[in-house]
Motif scaffolding. Sequence first.
Motif, PDB file in Angstrom:
ATOM      1  N   ALA A  16       0.830  -1.209   0.000  1.00 54.66           N
ATOM      2  CA  ALA A  16       0.000   0.000   0.000  1.00 54.66           C
ATOM      3  C   ALA A  16       0.863   1.257   0.000  1.00 54.66           C
ATOM      4  O   ALA A  16       0.570   2.218  -0.714  1.00 54.66           O
ATOM      5  CB  ALA A  16      -0.934  -0.007   1.206  1.00 54.66           C
ATOM      6  N   VAL A  79      -0.925   5.784   8.060  1.00 53.74           N
ATOM      7  CA  VAL A  79      -2.331   5.411   7.856  1.00 53.74           C
ATOM      8  C   VAL A  79      -2.470   4.481   6.662  1.00 53.74           C
ATOM      9  O   VAL A  79      -3.179   3.469   6.729  1.00 53.74           O
ATOM     10  CB  VAL A  79      -3.211   6.672   7.680  1.00 53.74           C
ATOM     11  CG1 VAL A  79      -4.614   6.315   7.226  1.00 53.74           C
ATOM     12  CG2 VAL A  79      -3.262   7.468   8.976  1.00 53.74           C
ATOM     13  N   VAL A  80      -1.791   4.799   5.563  1.00 52.06           N
ATOM     14  CA  VAL A  80      -1.848   3.956   4.368  1.00 52.06           C
ATOM     15  C   VAL A  80      -1.314   2.562   4.684  1.00 52.06           C
ATOM     16  O   VAL A  80      -1.902   1.553   4.283  1.00 52.06           O
ATOM     17  CB  VAL A  80      -1.073   4.611   3.203  1.00 52.06           C
ATOM     18  CG1 VAL A  80      -0.871   3.643   2.044  1.00 52.06           C
ATOM     19  CG2 VAL A  80      -1.796   5.856   2.733  1.00 52.06           C
ATOM     20  N   GLY A  82      -1.282   1.131   7.621  1.00 49.89           N
ATOM     21  CA  GLY A  82      -2.254   0.478   8.496  1.00 49.89           C
ATOM     22  C   GLY A  82      -3.426  -0.094   7.732  1.00 49.89           C
ATOM     23  O   GLY A  82      -3.874  -1.224   7.999  1.00 49.89           O
ATOM     24  N   VAL A  83      -3.927   0.662   6.784  1.00 49.55           N
ATOM     25  CA  VAL A  83      -5.048   0.176   5.970  1.00 49.55           C
ATOM     26  C   VAL A  83      -4.599  -1.008   5.118  1.00 49.55           C
ATOM     27  O   VAL A  83      -5.305  -2.019   5.015  1.00 49.55           O
ATOM     28  CB  VAL A  83      -5.624   1.309   5.094  1.00 49.55           C
ATOM     29  CG1 VAL A  83      -6.617   0.775   4.070  1.00 49.55           C
ATOM     30  CG2 VAL A  83      -6.284   2.362   5.971  1.00 49.55           C
ATOM     31  N   GLY A  84      -3.423  -0.904   4.521  1.00 54.56           N
ATOM     32  CA  GLY A  84      -2.905  -2.024   3.729  1.00 54.56           C
ATOM     33  C   GLY A  84      -2.696  -3.270   4.566  1.00 54.56           C
ATOM     34  O   GLY A  84      -3.011  -4.379   4.140  1.00 54.56           O
ATOM     35  N   ALA A  86      -4.337  -4.000   7.323  1.00 51.88           N
ATOM     36  CA  ALA A  86      -5.667  -4.508   7.682  1.00 51.88           C
ATOM     37  C   ALA A  86      -6.270  -5.300   6.532  1.00 51.88           C
ATOM     38  O   ALA A  86      -6.871  -6.370   6.744  1.00 51.88           O
ATOM     39  CB  ALA A  86      -6.581  -3.352   8.073  1.00 51.88           C
ATOM     40  N   VAL A  87      -6.101  -4.805   5.312  1.00 53.57           N
ATOM     41  CA  VAL A  87      -6.595  -5.543   4.147  1.00 53.57           C
ATOM     42  C   VAL A  87      -5.844  -6.864   4.010  1.00 53.57           C
ATOM     43  O   VAL A  87      -6.446  -7.905   3.712  1.00 53.57           O
ATOM     44  CB  VAL A  87      -6.466  -4.684   2.861  1.00 53.57           C
ATOM     45  CG1 VAL A  87      -6.734  -5.512   1.616  1.00 53.57           C
ATOM     46  CG2 VAL A  87      -7.413  -3.503   2.929  1.00 53.57           C
TER      47      VAL A  87
END
Length: 99
Positions: A16, A79-80, A82-84, A86-87
Amino acid sequence: MELLTFFVVAAGAGGAVVLAPIALGAVGFTAAGIAANSVAAGMMASAATASSGGVLAGSTVAVLQSAGAAGLAGSTTAVVAGVGGAVGWLTATAAALLL
């Protein structure tokens, strides 16, 4: 956490972070400005119309252009990632349920 899940989460986070600037450029948020006839140009036109002729500071278009021009800030990169991650975790969990 299983070793495979760890690697999938790490790959999601790293991927990400690496792909975010590429995606910004692909839709038209570049270091040279917003690319003509791009998705970004359409977003900018819509934002300008909605705000009577200008793009408001702090708006989505302004933030994305800033990231496209100067790169992601450290907090945004976190944040990016973290989102990556989580995905990646959701992907590993779903794959484990299917296997």
